[in-house]
Design an enzyme around this catalytic site. Structure first.
Site, short mmCIF file in Angstrom:
data_model
loop_
_atom_site.label_atom_id
_atom_site.label_comp_id
_atom_site.label_asym_id
_atom_site.label_seq_id
_atom_site.Cartn_x
_atom_site.Cartn_y
_atom_site.Cartn_z
N GLU A 1 0.83 -1.20 0.00
CA GLU A 1 0.00 0.00 0.00
C GLU A 1 0.86 1.26 0.00
O GLU A 1 0.57 2.23 -0.70
CB GLU A 1 -0.93 0.03 1.22
CG GLU A 1 -1.88 -1.14 1.29
CD GLU A 1 -1.32 -2.33 2.06
OE1 GLU A 1 -2.13 -3.10 2.59
OE2 GLU A 1 -0.09 -2.51 2.14
N CYS B 1 -2.09 -3.02 7.22
CA CYS B 1 -1.58 -2.88 8.59
C CYS B 1 -2.01 -1.51 9.13
O CYS B 1 -2.51 -0.65 8.39
CB CYS B 1 -0.06 -3.01 8.60
SG CYS B 1 0.85 -1.62 7.88
N CYS C 1 -0.43 1.48 7.35
CA CYS C 1 -0.97 1.72 6.00
C CYS C 1 -2.40 2.24 6.06
O CYS C 1 -2.80 3.01 5.20
CB CYS C 1 -0.85 0.47 5.15
SG CYS C 1 0.85 0.21 4.57
#
Length: 130
Positions: A52, A83, A86
């Protein structure tokens, strides 16, 4: 071609020699342009880069700053979500309504909004002034 297809294609370029866990991400901007990224591991773990983050960096480098849609794909049994870091990176460029499609290689998909993934996101309005 769908955004998941773009993410799956770039996933093949992931540099994951340590974990073997390759991830691909693609983002569509408000203007309709698509940018993709893959995870890049580093021997000096945890100094790698998430898929990402790579897609966002490509987007910003091209002069785009507004997300309209996100897609993430990995070879897991169930769709993986971004996560925490991100999620915050995505929130920097997308509103709570931005759809995030998470998929497996077997075609299982889950879609959540960025607001569902990161409720009460920290944004520029929280920064102290003065």
């Amino acid at each position: 071609m769908s955004l998941i297809d773009d993410a799956a294609r770039v996933r093949e370029n992931a540099h994951a020699p340590y974990s073997g866990f390759r991830v691909g991400a693609a983002v569509r901007t408000a203007s309709g342009r698509v940018f993709a990224g893959c995870n890049v591991e580093n021997a000096a773990s945890p100094e790698g880069t998430c898929a990402e983050a790579g897609a966002i960096a490509a987007m910003v480098a091209a002069g785009e700053t507004e997300l309209a849609e996100v897609a993430i794909i990995a070879g897991a049994r169930a769709p993986i979500s971004p996560c925490g870091g991100c999620r915050q990176r995505l929130a920097e460029f997308g509103g709570a309504q931005v759809p995030v499609v998470m998929a497996t290689l077997d075609g299982v998909q889950v879609t959540k909004t960025l607001g569902e993934l990161l409720p009460m996101a920290f944004d520029a309005s929280h920064r102290a002034r003065g």
